[in-house]
Enzyme design. Structure first.
Site, PDB file in Angstrom:
ATOM      1  CE  LYS A  33       6.258  -1.363 -28.592  1.00  0.00           C
ATOM      2  NZ  LYS A  33       6.498  -2.695 -29.168  1.00  0.00           N
ATOM      3  CB  SER A  68       3.601  -2.084 -31.789  1.00  0.00           C
ATOM      4  OG  SER A  68       4.988  -2.346 -31.815  1.00  0.00           O
TER       5      SER A  68
END
Length: 237
Positions: free
Chosen positions: A196, A158
């Site tokens: 993230k 990701s």
């Protein structure tokens, strides 16, 4: 190997069945493990079922059967139950930020420092956190700033557009605050860890992937705890 939360849930279910002949409710399990939502319990039960420790009895409420228990002498389980939380990392549950006593001390030698690699961090959908040292790695001092650091291996894709690939080792400076735009180790709802980019959006916190295949996730500020921020990266070729 079971994660700490999986082991705690399995033993809680076992004790309740042994004492009362019936498995605990999801609310009781959630309270016992200090989780915020039943979805975490569902994931833990599914993981235990997939590993062959329990099975769900069909057409019956609160019907779980213990098929086996882990080896009580397992050193990894004994360590997980016997100490506080270490930095959040893959496949299972966790608690608040690590303290310095939970990390193996970093050792400096010349122009390098040896850091503990505390498992693997999800760079994808958040997954439950493990918390035990897997090995150590030597890191050039010029990649590190002040304060305490630890390392994590990346699992998932990701963050590929930020140059972070599956299998990379990320270097994390331990902290509990971050600036909007920092790439952080974030603990969601007390048990799911992910790597993230953090964005502050009013009273909410957004965890952004660096891959268009993944959606940005928005949380209330009380649901996300920063456990460190990215300061460097190692890659093997």
């Amino acid at each position: 190997m079971l994660t700490r939360k999986q082991h705690e849930l399995l033993m809680f279910i076992h004790e309740r069945i042994k004492e009362g002949g019936v498995s605990p409710s999801f609310d009781e399990m959630k309270e016992a493990l200090d989780l915020r939502s039943k979805s975490g319990i569902h994931r833990l039960i599914t993981a235990l079922e997939e590993r062959g420790f329990i099975r769900r009895l069909p057409h019956r409420a609160r019907a779980l059967e213990i098929l086996k228990l882990p080896d009580a002498a397992s050193p990894s389980l004994a360590m997980a139950r016997g100490r506080g939380f270490s930095p959040s990392v893959i496949e299972g549950g966790a608690q608040p930020k690590p303290s310095s006593r939970d990390l193996a001390p970093a050792r400096s030698s010349g122009d390098t420092m040896t850091l503990s690699v505390m498992g693997r961090i999800a760079a994808g959908t958040p997954i439950e956190a493990l918390q035990e040292e897997s090995h150590q790695v030597s890191v050039p001092l010029n990649l590190l700033g002040s304060g305490e650091h630890y390392a994590l291996e990346v699992k998932g894709d990701s963050m590929i557009e930020a140059g972070i690939l599956d299998g990379d080792t990320v270097l994390i400076q331990r902290c509990d605050t971050a600036t909007s735009g920092d790439i952080v180790v974030a603990l969601v709802d007390g048990y799911e860890a992910t790597l993230k980019r953090l964005r502050k959006k009013g009273d909410s916190i957004a965890l952004e992937a660096a891959n268009p295949a993944y959606e940005t996730r928005i949380f209330g500020p009380d649901r996300v705890k920063v456990q460190g921020k990215l300061v460097g990266l190692l890659r093997r070729y």
